[in-house]
Design a protein around this motif. Structure first.
Motif, PDB file in Angstrom:
ATOM      1  N   THR A 222       0.846  -1.197   0.000  1.00 47.89           N
ATOM      2  CA  THR A 222       0.000   0.000   0.000  1.00 47.89           C
ATOM      3  C   THR A 222       0.882   1.247   0.000  1.00 47.89           C
ATOM      4  O   THR A 222       2.056   1.204   0.395  1.00 47.89           O
ATOM      5  N   LEU A 223       0.293   2.367  -0.414  1.00 46.75           N
ATOM      6  CA  LEU A 223       1.026   3.625  -0.422  1.00 46.75           C
ATOM      7  C   LEU A 223       1.401   4.045   1.003  1.00 46.75           C
ATOM      8  O   LEU A 223       2.513   4.531   1.244  1.00 46.75           O
ATOM      9  N   ASP A 224       0.493   3.820   1.956  1.00 45.10           N
ATOM     10  CA  ASP A 224       0.798   4.159   3.355  1.00 45.10           C
ATOM     11  C   ASP A 224       2.013   3.382   3.851  1.00 45.10           C
ATOM     12  O   ASP A 224       2.875   3.932   4.543  1.00 45.10           O
ATOM     13  N   ASP A 225       2.083   2.093   3.485  1.00 45.01           N
ATOM     14  CA  ASP A 225       3.228   1.279   3.898  1.00 45.01           C
ATOM     15  C   ASP A 225       4.516   1.724   3.208  1.00 45.01           C
ATOM     16  O   ASP A 225       5.600   1.698   3.810  1.00 45.01           O
ATOM     17  N   ALA A 226       4.407   2.133   1.944  1.00 41.19           N
ATOM     18  CA  ALA A 226       5.589   2.624   1.215  1.00 41.19           C
ATOM     19  C   ALA A 226       6.122   3.893   1.872  1.00 41.19           C
ATOM     20  O   ALA A 226       7.345   4.055   2.034  1.00 41.19           O
ATOM     21  N   VAL A 227       5.227   4.786   2.277  1.00 40.39           N
ATOM     22  CA  VAL A 227       5.639   6.017   2.965  1.00 40.39           C
ATOM     23  C   VAL A 227       6.277   5.686   4.313  1.00 40.39           C
ATOM     24  O   VAL A 227       7.325   6.233   4.677  1.00 40.39           O
ATOM     25  N   GLU A 228       5.670   4.773   5.055  1.00 38.10           N
ATOM     26  CA  GLU A 228       6.228   4.382   6.359  1.00 38.10           C
ATOM     27  C   GLU A 228       7.613   3.749   6.197  1.00 38.10           C
ATOM     28  O   GLU A 228       8.530   4.012   6.997  1.00 38.10           O
ATOM     29  N   ALA A 229       7.762   2.942   5.152  1.00 36.30           N
ATOM     30  CA  ALA A 229       9.074   2.330   4.882  1.00 36.30           C
ATOM     31  C   ALA A 229      10.121   3.404   4.598  1.00 36.30           C
ATOM     32  O   ALA A 229      11.229   3.372   5.152  1.00 36.30           O
ATOM     33  N   ALA A 230       9.771   4.366   3.745  1.00 37.62           N
ATOM     34  CA  ALA A 230      10.714   5.437   3.399  1.00 37.62           C
ATOM     35  C   ALA A 230      11.120   6.240   4.633  1.00 37.62           C
ATOM     36  O   ALA A 230      12.299   6.583   4.801  1.00 37.62           O
ATOM     37  N   LEU A 231      10.161   6.526   5.502  1.00 37.04           N
ATOM     38  CA  LEU A 231      10.467   7.242   6.750  1.00 37.04           C
ATOM     39  C   LEU A 231      11.413   6.426   7.633  1.00 37.04           C
ATOM     40  O   LEU A 231      12.347   6.975   8.227  1.00 37.04           O
ATOM     41  N   SER A 232      11.191   5.125   7.691  1.00 38.77           N
ATOM     42  CA  SER A 232      12.063   4.255   8.493  1.00 38.77           C
ATOM     43  C   SER A 232      13.468   4.186   7.896  1.00 38.77           C
ATOM     44  O   SER A 232      14.465   4.158   8.637  1.00 38.77           O
ATOM     45  N   PHE A 233      13.566   4.171   6.572  1.00 40.98           N
ATOM     46  CA  PHE A 233      14.878   4.138   5.913  1.00 40.98           C
ATOM     47  C   PHE A 233      15.641   5.441   6.190  1.00 40.98           C
ATOM     48  O   PHE A 233      16.842   5.431   6.430  1.00 40.98           O
ATOM     49  N   GLU A 234      14.906   6.553   6.140  1.00 40.90           N
ATOM     50  CA  GLU A 234      15.530   7.848   6.438  1.00 40.90           C
ATOM     51  C   GLU A 234      16.079   7.853   7.864  1.00 40.90           C
ATOM     52  O   GLU A 234      17.227   8.247   8.105  1.00 40.90           O
ATOM     53  N   LYS A 235      15.264   7.394   8.800  1.00 45.45           N
ATOM     54  CA  LYS A 235      15.676   7.354  10.212  1.00 45.45           C
ATOM     55  C   LYS A 235      16.876   6.438  10.402  1.00 45.45           C
ATOM     56  O   LYS A 235      17.744   6.682  11.262  1.00 45.45           O
ATOM     57  N   ALA A 236      16.966   5.376   9.599  1.00 42.40           N
ATOM     58  CA  ALA A 236      18.071   4.409   9.703  1.00 42.40           C
ATOM     59  C   ALA A 236      19.372   4.945   9.096  1.00 42.40           C
ATOM     60  O   ALA A 236      20.422   4.316   9.249  1.00 42.40           O
ATOM     61  N   GLY A 237      19.298   6.076   8.379  1.00 49.08           N
ATOM     62  CA  GLY A 237      20.524   6.690   7.882  1.00 49.08           C
ATOM     63  C   GLY A 237      20.718   6.698   6.388  1.00 49.08           C
ATOM     64  O   GLY A 237      21.810   6.997   5.900  1.00 49.08           O
ATOM     65  N   VAL A 238      19.657   6.405   5.617  1.00 47.32           N
ATOM     66  CA  VAL A 238      19.756   6.493   4.162  1.00 47.32           C
ATOM     67  C   VAL A 238      19.779   7.970   3.746  1.00 47.32           C
ATOM     68  O   VAL A 238      19.087   8.798   4.341  1.00 47.32           O
ATOM     69  N   ASP A 239      20.556   8.305   2.728  1.00 43.47           N
ATOM     70  CA  ASP A 239      20.716   9.687   2.296  1.00 43.47           C
ATOM     71  C   ASP A 239      19.783  10.084   1.157  1.00 43.47           C
ATOM     72  O   ASP A 239      19.595  11.277   0.900  1.00 43.47           O
ATOM     73  N   MET A 240      19.229   9.107   0.466  1.00 39.68           N
ATOM     74  CA  MET A 240      18.395   9.384  -0.694  1.00 39.68           C
ATOM     75  C   MET A 240      17.528   8.165  -0.962  1.00 39.68           C
ATOM     76  O   MET A 240      17.980   7.035  -0.747  1.00 39.68           O
ATOM     77  N   VAL A 241      16.289   8.377  -1.423  1.00 36.25           N
ATOM     78  CA  VAL A 241      15.426   7.244  -1.771  1.00 36.25           C
ATOM     79  C   VAL A 241      15.035   7.371  -3.238  1.00 36.25           C
ATOM     80  O   VAL A 241      14.668   8.435  -3.715  1.00 36.25           O
ATOM     81  N   ASP A 242      15.176   6.267  -3.949  1.00 39.94           N
ATOM     82  CA  ASP A 242      15.031   6.203  -5.408  1.00 39.94           C
ATOM     83  C   ASP A 242      13.763   5.384  -5.701  1.00 39.94           C
ATOM     84  O   ASP A 242      13.726   4.186  -5.441  1.00 39.94           O
TER      85      ASP A 242
END
Length: 332
Positions: A232-252
């Protein structure tokens, strides 16, 4: 100034504009995954003039059991580093930055390279590029795969690249974990979105340990499966937020179980719905790829805040002068 021509500098990576060449498999490597002269010539031609600010190298397998297809590039062994240095040097000489994408195929391994594929669950890959039922990974095997990502990221840095991209799109292994279509596990690596991205967060942590805090880490996220029972789009957004918090610099942003295209979509920037919602949620830059063939559309997508960078793949694949012509057109 045109949006596509605006420079970017976040302290870790300095890019002259917002144009990205996304990873596209060439099948030009040697049988063992080593760099061939054909690959060096290909990236030399695509990066000439430095009109593309960032080139993301085609997916490279992190271990033999993670190989996807014949003549795929490898990042699975230390002996490859010197040859990979030639590739990073060519792209730098031409004036572009280069990131390597690292990947494990999981259940999408083609029959001719792996007759015993693995996945989060014993479910046939929805992309139907192979007909072999994968075996469900054990927790110990998951740890081994995370370690392979870590070692591969270290090689990317040693080979002189400007960053590393973790591949979780197009129905490859990490994408298989995030999608409810392919992850039916009952342990901590399954269930809700936080369970399904547990492996991603562990990969990000391991990669960051390998490359240090100052080396750019990007993740490619298959943000939609284009399926009513998919991510779902909500899950995709939550995943991206978690990746950012984990230290990713950019999401593609790209597709998941649907691959790199959407059904019944002719508009340029297929995945702009997903990239727009993710960009609103995160503070890190967002790359959008999908069917962009002209600079006017790229410009509009940036102007409408659908993304911070635009990936142009097939158009550059067909025409090595696309980036030069686009940049010169916008300058005028």
């Amino acid at each position: 100034m045109a949006y596509l021509l605006k420079p970017f500098n976040n302290g870790k990576i300095n890019l002259k504009n917002r144009l990205v060449m996304p990873p596209m498999a060439t099948a030009k490597a040697y049988n063992d995954g080593r760099i061939s002269q054909d690959i060096l010539n290909y990236y030399d031609e695509k990066s000439k003039g430095g009109y593309i600010s960032l080139i993301i190298i085609e997916h490279s397998f992190i271990s033999e059991d993670g190989k996807a297809s014949l003549n795929q590039l490898s990042i699975a062994d230390d002996s490859l580093i010197n040859d990979l240095k030639k590739l990073s040097k060519i792209i730098h000489k031409n004036g572009s930055k280069a990131v390597m994408q690292i990947n494990h195929a999981g259940s999408l391994a083609r029959n001719e390279v792996n007759e015993n594929p693995v996945g989060p669950s014993a479910i046939l890959n929805p992309r139907k590029l192979t007909g072999i039922m994968p075996r469900e990974l054990t927790k110990d095997e998951i740890k081994e795969i995370i370690n392979s990502f870590k070692k591969s990221a270290s090689r990317v840095k040693e080979a002189g690249f400007d960053g590393v991209e973790i591949h979780s799109a197009h129905s490859y292994l990490l994408n298989q974990f995030i999608s409810p279509m392919t992850n039916k596990r009952n342990d901590e690596y399954g269930g809700n979105i936080q369970g399904r991205i547990k492996i991603h967060l562990e990969v990000i942590k391991a990669v960051r340990e390998a490359v240090g805090e100052e080396f750019p880490v990007v993740i490619r996220l298959g943000a939609t499966d284009d399926n009513t029972v998919g991510l779902t789009l909500d899950d995709a957004v939550e995943a991206a937020l978690s990746f950012e918090k984990a230290g990713v610099d950019m999401v593609d942003i790209s597709g998941g179980m649907c691959g790199y295209i959407l059904q019944n979509s002719n508009e340029q920037g297929y995945f702009s719905t997903q990239s727009y919602e993710i960009k609103k949620a995160v503070k890190i830059p967002v790359i959008l790829t999908g069917g962009v063939t002209d600079p006017v559309s790229a410009e509009r997508l940036l102007e409408d805040e659908k993304a911070d960078f635009i990936g142009v793949g097939r158009a550059i694949l067909k025409d090595s002068l696309w980036a030069k012509n686009a940049v010169e057109k916008l300058r005028n």
